[in-house]
Write a protein that holds these residues in place. Structure first.
Motif, PDB file in Angstrom:
ATOM      1  N   TYR A   1     -36.283  19.182  -6.167  1.00 25.57           N
ATOM      2  CA  TYR A   1     -37.563  19.765  -5.743  1.00 25.57           C
ATOM      3  C   TYR A   1     -38.634  18.687  -5.618  1.00 25.57           C
ATOM      4  O   TYR A   1     -38.755  18.068  -4.563  1.00 25.57           O
ATOM      5  CB  TYR A   1     -37.986  20.874  -6.708  1.00 25.57           C
ATOM      6  CG  TYR A   1     -39.281  21.568  -6.311  1.00 25.57           C
ATOM      7  CD1 TYR A   1     -39.496  21.998  -5.000  1.00 25.57           C
ATOM      8  CD2 TYR A   1     -40.289  21.783  -7.246  1.00 25.57           C
ATOM      9  CE1 TYR A   1     -40.682  22.620  -4.637  1.00 25.57           C
ATOM     10  CE2 TYR A   1     -41.471  22.417  -6.895  1.00 25.57           C
ATOM     11  CZ  TYR A   1     -41.672  22.829  -5.587  1.00 25.57           C
ATOM     12  OH  TYR A   1     -42.838  23.445  -5.230  1.00 25.57           O
ATOM     13  N   ASN A   2     -39.363  18.407  -6.697  1.00 21.36           N
ATOM     14  CA  ASN A   2     -40.528  17.536  -6.553  1.00 21.36           C
ATOM     15  C   ASN A   2     -40.626  16.464  -7.633  1.00 21.36           C
ATOM     16  O   ASN A   2     -41.713  16.042  -8.003  1.00 21.36           O
ATOM     17  CB  ASN A   2     -41.817  18.377  -6.552  1.00 21.36           C
ATOM     18  CG  ASN A   2     -42.094  19.030  -7.903  1.00 21.36           C
ATOM     19  OD1 ASN A   2     -41.211  19.118  -8.763  1.00 21.36           O
ATOM     20  ND2 ASN A   2     -43.317  19.496  -8.099  1.00 21.36           N
TER      21      ASN A   2
ATOM     22  N   ASP B   1     -31.893  18.332 -10.795  1.00 22.48           N
ATOM     23  CA  ASP B   1     -32.425  16.986 -10.559  1.00 22.48           C
ATOM     24  C   ASP B   1     -32.861  16.236 -11.805  1.00 22.48           C
ATOM     25  O   ASP B   1     -33.497  15.189 -11.714  1.00 22.48           O
ATOM     26  CB  ASP B   1     -33.596  17.059  -9.580  1.00 22.48           C
ATOM     27  CG  ASP B   1     -34.760  17.900 -10.122  1.00 22.48           C
ATOM     28  OD1 ASP B   1     -34.685  18.378 -11.262  1.00 22.48           O
ATOM     29  OD2 ASP B   1     -35.739  18.092  -9.366  1.00 22.48           O
ATOM     30  N   ASP B   2     -32.512  16.737 -13.002  1.00 23.59           N
ATOM     31  CA  ASP B   2     -32.932  16.061 -14.226  1.00 23.59           C
ATOM     32  C   ASP B   2     -31.769  15.870 -15.185  1.00 23.59           C
ATOM     33  O   ASP B   2     -31.945  15.900 -16.403  1.00 23.59           O
ATOM     34  CB  ASP B   2     -34.054  16.837 -14.917  1.00 23.59           C
ATOM     35  CG  ASP B   2     -33.671  18.285 -15.224  1.00 23.59           C
ATOM     36  OD1 ASP B   2     -32.540  18.685 -14.886  1.00 23.59           O
ATOM     37  OD2 ASP B   2     -34.508  19.008 -15.793  1.00 23.59           O
ATOM     38  N   LEU B   3     -30.572  15.644 -14.626  1.00 18.49           N
ATOM     39  CA  LEU B   3     -29.375  15.542 -15.453  1.00 18.49           C
ATOM     40  C   LEU B   3     -28.662  14.219 -15.187  1.00 18.49           C
ATOM     41  O   LEU B   3     -28.119  13.999 -14.100  1.00 18.49           O
ATOM     42  CB  LEU B   3     -28.439  16.717 -15.167  1.00 18.49           C
ATOM     43  CG  LEU B   3     -29.035  18.108 -15.420  1.00 18.49           C
ATOM     44  CD1 LEU B   3     -28.075  19.193 -14.944  1.00 18.49           C
ATOM     45  CD2 LEU B   3     -29.388  18.294 -16.896  1.00 18.49           C
ATOM     46  N   ALA B   4     -28.673  13.351 -16.179  1.00 18.55           N
ATOM     47  CA  ALA B   4     -27.961  12.082 -16.079  1.00 18.55           C
ATOM     48  C   ALA B   4     -26.544  12.274 -16.611  1.00 18.55           C
ATOM     49  O   ALA B   4     -26.353  12.805 -17.709  1.00 18.55           O
ATOM     50  CB  ALA B   4     -28.682  11.004 -16.886  1.00 18.55           C
ATOM     51  N   THR B   5     -25.565  11.873 -15.841  1.00 20.85           N
ATOM     52  CA  THR B   5     -24.172  12.100 -16.198  1.00 20.85           C
ATOM     53  C   THR B   5     -23.490  10.818 -16.656  1.00 20.85           C
ATOM     54  O   THR B   5     -23.815   9.726 -16.194  1.00 20.85           O
ATOM     55  CB  THR B   5     -23.392  12.683 -15.010  1.00 20.85           C
ATOM     56  OG1 THR B   5     -23.617  11.851 -13.854  1.00 20.85           O
ATOM     57  CG2 THR B   5     -23.864  14.093 -14.711  1.00 20.85           C
ATOM     58  N   ALA B   6     -22.511  10.989 -17.552  1.00 19.25           N
ATOM     59  CA  ALA B   6     -21.674   9.874 -17.980  1.00 19.25           C
ATOM     60  C   ALA B   6     -20.700   9.515 -16.860  1.00 19.25           C
ATOM     61  O   ALA B   6     -20.398  10.350 -15.990  1.00 19.25           O
ATOM     62  CB  ALA B   6     -20.909  10.268 -19.243  1.00 19.25           C
TER      63      ALA B   6
ATOM     64  N   PHE C   1     -29.539  20.147  -2.041  1.00 22.46           N
ATOM     65  CA  PHE C   1     -30.374  21.261  -1.608  1.00 22.46           C
ATOM     66  C   PHE C   1     -31.814  20.979  -2.027  1.00 22.46           C
ATOM     67  O   PHE C   1     -32.132  20.961  -3.215  1.00 22.46           O
ATOM     68  CB  PHE C   1     -29.881  22.570  -2.223  1.00 22.46           C
ATOM     69  CG  PHE C   1     -28.500  22.970  -1.779  1.00 22.46           C
ATOM     70  CD1 PHE C   1     -28.334  23.789  -0.669  1.00 22.46           C
ATOM     71  CD2 PHE C   1     -27.375  22.516  -2.452  1.00 22.46           C
ATOM     72  CE1 PHE C   1     -27.059  24.166  -0.250  1.00 22.46           C
ATOM     73  CE2 PHE C   1     -26.098  22.875  -2.042  1.00 22.46           C
ATOM     74  CZ  PHE C   1     -25.941  23.699  -0.935  1.00 22.46           C
ATOM     75  N   SER C   2     -32.670  20.762  -1.053  1.00 22.00           N
ATOM     76  CA  SER C   2     -34.072  20.422  -1.301  1.00 22.00           C
ATOM     77  C   SER C   2     -34.957  21.620  -0.989  1.00 22.00           C
ATOM     78  O   SER C   2     -35.082  22.028   0.174  1.00 22.00           O
ATOM     79  CB  SER C   2     -34.478  19.220  -0.429  1.00 22.00           C
ATOM     80  OG  SER C   2     -35.876  19.011  -0.484  1.00 22.00           O
ATOM     81  N   ASP C   3     -35.579  22.177  -2.028  1.00 23.04           N
ATOM     82  CA  ASP C   3     -36.439  23.337  -1.825  1.00 23.04           C
ATOM     83  C   ASP C   3     -37.762  22.906  -1.198  1.00 23.04           C
ATOM     84  O   ASP C   3     -38.241  21.783  -1.410  1.00 23.04           O
ATOM     85  CB  ASP C   3     -36.692  24.041  -3.158  1.00 23.04           C
ATOM     86  CG  ASP C   3     -37.065  25.506  -2.967  1.00 23.04           C
ATOM     87  OD1 ASP C   3     -37.076  25.986  -1.820  1.00 23.04           O
ATOM     88  OD2 ASP C   3     -37.354  26.174  -3.983  1.00 23.04           O
ATOM     89  N   ALA C   4     -38.362  23.806  -0.437  1.00 24.92           N
ATOM     90  CA  ALA C   4     -39.646  23.525   0.207  1.00 24.92           C
ATOM     91  C   ALA C   4     -40.781  23.650  -0.810  1.00 24.92           C
ATOM     92  O   ALA C   4     -40.630  24.297  -1.853  1.00 24.92           O
ATOM     93  CB  ALA C   4     -39.869  24.498   1.368  1.00 24.92           C
TER      94      ALA C   4
ATOM     95  N   VAL D   1     -42.563  16.551  -2.866  1.00 20.52           N
ATOM     96  CA  VAL D   1     -41.362  17.078  -2.205  1.00 20.52           C
ATOM     97  C   VAL D   1     -40.931  16.136  -1.094  1.00 20.52           C
ATOM     98  O   VAL D   1     -39.737  15.842  -0.931  1.00 20.52           O
ATOM     99  CB  VAL D   1     -41.612  18.495  -1.652  1.00 20.52           C
ATOM    100  CG1 VAL D   1     -40.481  18.932  -0.732  1.00 20.52           C
ATOM    101  CG2 VAL D   1     -41.779  19.491  -2.798  1.00 20.52           C
ATOM    102  N   GLU D   2     -41.884  15.634  -0.323  1.00 17.56           N
ATOM    103  CA  GLU D   2     -41.547  14.722   0.757  1.00 17.56           C
ATOM    104  C   GLU D   2     -41.011  13.394   0.215  1.00 17.56           C
ATOM    105  O   GLU D   2     -40.104  12.793   0.812  1.00 17.56           O
ATOM    106  CB  GLU D   2     -42.762  14.469   1.649  1.00 17.56           C
ATOM    107  CG  GLU D   2     -42.443  13.639   2.894  1.00 17.56           C
ATOM    108  CD  GLU D   2     -41.220  14.149   3.663  1.00 17.56           C
ATOM    109  OE1 GLU D   2     -40.362  13.322   4.024  1.00 17.56           O
ATOM    110  OE2 GLU D   2     -41.118  15.378   3.887  1.00 17.56           O
TER     111      GLU D   2
END
Length: 326
Positions: free
Chosen positions: A21-22, A111-116, A48-51, A61-62
């Motif tokens: 998102y933003n 968008d806030d999940l860091a993966t191993a 998937f980018s929400d408006a 967002v941009e």
């Protein structure tokens, strides 16, 4: 007669749905960690980018959209830019429905999940292992910061989790959007006690808030549907996902002074062995103690936020947030 085509050297990987998102910096960290995963280059990524919900949100967002258009390192990168704001719940519901309908399965991240580095391997191994077992609702990548007395690398829990997860088309078909009907069914079957016992939150209140429009949670309806269907979810015994968004920047995550969800990511690859999908009483007891600690810290963090004006008044500088581990 032509020679037969060689077998592929890379096993087809499940598509990854990433919802943004933003938050450009969170998104960058999430994508970079994901791209560093074993198997990322063989995995199709759908972003998937929400408006923007309001004009004020448009610049960020941009910024996010400008970044995700440059993403590489995956088998395929498809960016879906929504023309109107859908909100997190609808965006996830429609995105997961689309990918599972097309591919039969999907791995889902926000968008806030860091993966191993072993996250994608674990998810794909588990999706393959339990593809034909409808008793398993989902595969989850996050595990709370607790220690389990088990030699296995996986365990089953009754509640799913929303921080890095995967499912199959037939399991996702259990999702129900009508929160009121779900609540009525839980009440009729006297399952509200069990509903609240399987995590660190007041899930009944969360579902009632969703019904009343006070939150927009897709997850609470997914969990309710899972419990009503008596399904289990597979977890790693050590977390493959870290939530980097518990800083007040997310839709449903307030800032926590004492973060009980902080984890050290699993370094090596975890082994997925097919097992009977039943919940371990010992693991359930271990988690119940942890859930009580989180509920207590919830009050501490709430008081901390309420005292923010006083802290500013006296000029108190807060040191780094503390991590609470079991």
């Amino acid at each position: 007669m032509d020679a037969p085509l060689p077998l592929p050297t890379v096993t087809p990987r499940a598509p990854i749905a990433l919802f943004v998102y933003n938050r450009p910096e969170h998104t960058r960290r999430t994508v970079e960690a994901l791209a560093a995963n074993e198997g990322a280059a063989a995995s199709p990524l759908f972003i998937f980018s929400d408006a923007p919900r309001t004009p004020a949100a448009s610049p960020l967002v941009e910024q996010v959209r400008a970044y995700v258009r440059t993403v590489t390192g995956f088998a395929q990168v498809t960016v879906v830019e929504r023309s109107a704001n859908m909100g997190l719940a609808r965006s996830i519901i429609e995105g997961v429905s689309d990918l599972t309908a097309r591919f039969g399965r999907a791995i889902v991240l926000e968008d806030d999940l860091a993966t191993a580095p072993g996250f994608l391997s674990f998810m794909n191994d588990a999706l393959d292992a339990y593809a034909d077992d409808p008793r398993v609702l989902s595969v989850c990548g996050y595990m709370y910061p607790v220690m389990f007395d088990t030699p296995a690398d996986t365990l089953f829990l009754r509640a799913p989790h929303s921080w890095g997860w995967a499912t199959w088309k037939d399991r996702w078909s259990l999702f129900r959007s009508d929160g009121a009907a779900l609540l009525q069914a839980l009440e009729a079957r006297q399952l509200l006690g069990a509903f609240d016992a399987n995590g660190p939150h007041d899930y009944t209140r969360m579902l009632k808030d969703q019904i009343a429009g006070r939150n927009d949670s897709w997850f609470i309806r997914w969990y309710a549907a899972s419990l009503l269907a008596d399904r289990m979810s597979l977890y790693p015994v050590r977390s493959l996902v870290s939530n980097i968004g518990i800083d007040g920047s997310g839709v449903h995550c307030a800032e926590w002074r004492f973060d009980p969800y902080a984890v050290q990511l699993q370094g090596g690859r975890l082994k997925v062995e097919v097992a009977e999908p039943v919940e371990s009483p010992a693991a359930k007891a271990t988690l119940a103690r942890y859930y009580r600690r989180v509920q207590w810290l919830r009050y501490v963090n709430f008081a901390y936020r309420k005292l923010a004006p006083l802290r500013r008044l006296v000029g108190w500088t807060d040191p780094a947030r503390q991590t609470v581990r079991s």
